[in-house]
Design an enzyme around this catalytic site. Structure first.
Site, PDB file in Angstrom:
ATOM      1  N   ASP A  94       0.812  -1.220   0.000  1.00 53.41           N
ATOM      2  CA  ASP A  94       0.000   0.000   0.000  1.00 53.41           C
ATOM      3  C   ASP A  94       0.844   1.267   0.000  1.00 53.41           C
ATOM      4  OD1 ASP A  94       0.935  -0.339   2.619  1.00 53.41           O
ATOM      5  OD2 ASP A  94      -1.002  -1.009   3.364  1.00 53.41           O
ATOM      6  N   ASN A 108      -7.633  -3.396  14.446  1.00 47.97           N
ATOM      7  CA  ASN A 108      -9.003  -3.788  14.072  1.00 47.97           C
ATOM      8  C   ASN A 108      -9.008  -4.970  13.104  1.00 47.97           C
ATOM      9  OD1 ASN A 108      -8.075  -2.558  11.767  1.00 47.97           O
ATOM     10  ND2 ASN A 108      -9.727  -1.069  11.590  1.00 47.97           N
ATOM     11  N   HIS A 116      -7.232  -5.209  10.297  1.00 51.13           N
ATOM     12  CA  HIS A 116      -7.025  -4.919   8.877  1.00 51.13           C
ATOM     13  C   HIS A 116      -5.668  -5.447   8.411  1.00 51.13           C
ATOM     14  CE1 HIS A 116      -5.122  -0.856  10.009  1.00 51.13           C
ATOM     15  NE2 HIS A 116      -4.206  -1.448   9.281  1.00 51.13           N
TER      16      HIS A 116
END
Length: 253
Positions: free
Chosen positions: A67, A136, A138
Site C-alpha cells: 500500500d 481492528n 485490517h
C-alpha cells in the site's frame, strides 16, 4: 494455518527473516509482497544483516508493497516509498526496477490500481506475502467490511487506523485520509503468506484471526481460507489465545 509463538519481538523478526531467506535460496527470482509499519522493521534489519554476511542475494528478487498513502510524494518522510528505501532497499542489492510500490500521487488513481495488478500478474504472482495486522484486524489498508474479493483499489481510512498511524505524523490532521492498497483478493492469490504481530494491542485481532468466525468485520479472518499461511507472533500478541488451542501451536522460546 501454522502458528508460531516466539518469546519476544526480536525472535519473531528473526524467524520471519529466516523464512524469507529460505524462500530466496530456493527461488532466487522470488516475488515478495512486503509490508510497512513498525512490525516488519526487525525482519528487515535481520535481512540486511544476512545480506551483509553474504547469506542472501536480492539481485533477482522482485518486490511489491501492499500500500501507499494518497497525496504523499515518494520523497515525503512518511510515505511508504521513503520507508522502504530508508529501512530496507538502500541497504541491499535489489535492482530499483524490481521494486514496486503504488504511486500515491498518480493523476489517475484507478488506472494506477489497474496497472499495479497487471504488474503483479506479469511478474508471475507473489510467491511470499509478508503481512502485518492492524488493531481492528485490517491487513494492508483493507478496512473492516471490505469485500474479500477486492483487487488493488483506493480506500478511505477509518478513524481507528488514522489514530493508530498519527504517531508517525505531527498530528492526526496530517495523516492522509485515503490510500491505495492491494485488496484482499490480491493478497489471497499469493502462494504463501506470513503474518507478523507483536504486542498486547494486537492480541484481540490475533485471537479473532486464529479462532474467530470468517467475517469482513475482521479482514484478517479471510486468511483461514488460504492454503499456506504462517502466523508468527510474540507472547504478548498470543496472550488471548485460549489455553486449549495452544496445544496445537508451535512455541519457540
Amino acid at each position: 494455518m501454522k502458528v508460531i509463538i516466539t518469546v519476544n519481538y526480536e525472535e519473531m523478526s528473526k524467524k520471519a527473516a529466516e523464512i524469507v531467506k529460505k524462500q530466496i535460496k530456493e527461488k532466487p527470482n522470488t516475488v515478495l509482497g512486503l509490508a510497512t509499519g513498525s512490525t516488519p522493521l526487525g525482519m528487515y534489519k535481520h535481512l540486511i544483516e544476512m545480506y551483509k554476511r553474504g547469506e542472501i542475494d536480492f539481485s533477482n528478487v522482485i518486490t511489491f508493497n501492499l500500500d501507499e498513502y494518497i497525496g504523499l510524494s515518494p520523497d515525503h518522510p512518511q510515505s511508504y516509498h521513503y520507508f522502504m528505501f530508508h529501512n530496507f532497499f538502500n541497504h541491499i542489492n535489489i535492482k530499483k526496477e524490481n521494486v514496486h510500490i503504488p504511486n500515491g500521487i498518480a493523476e489517475d488513481l484507478e488506472e494506477e490500481c489497474r496497472k499495479y495488478e497487471e504488474e503483479i500478474e506479469k511478474a508471475g504472482g507473489i510467491d511470499l506475502q509478508i503481512l502485518g495486522i492492524g488493531i481492528n484486524g485490517h491487513i494492508g489498508f483493507n478496512e473492516p467490511d471490505e469485500s474479500i474479493e477486492t483487487k488493488t483499489h483506493v480506500v478511505t481510512l477509518t478513524e481507528k487506523t488514522i489514530n493508530a498511524n498519527k504517531r508517525f505524523f505531527k498530528s492526526a490532521e496530517e495523516v492522509p485520509r485515503k490510500a491505495i492498497t492491494m485488496g484482499l483478493g490480491s493478497i489471497m492469490k499469493a502462494k504463501k503468506i506470513v503474518l507478523l504481530a507483536s504486542g498486547k494491542n494486537k492480541a484481540e485481532a490475533i485471537k479473532e484471526t486464529i479462532k474467530g468466525q470468517l467475517t469482513t468485520k475482521v479482514p484478517a479472518t479471510v486468511l483461514a481460507l488460504h492454503h499456506d499461511v504462517t502466523i508468527i507472533i510474540d507472547k504478548e500478541a498470543a496472550s488471548l489465545i485460549p489455553d486449549e488451542d495452544l496445544k496445537e501451536i508451535e512455541v519457540i522460546v
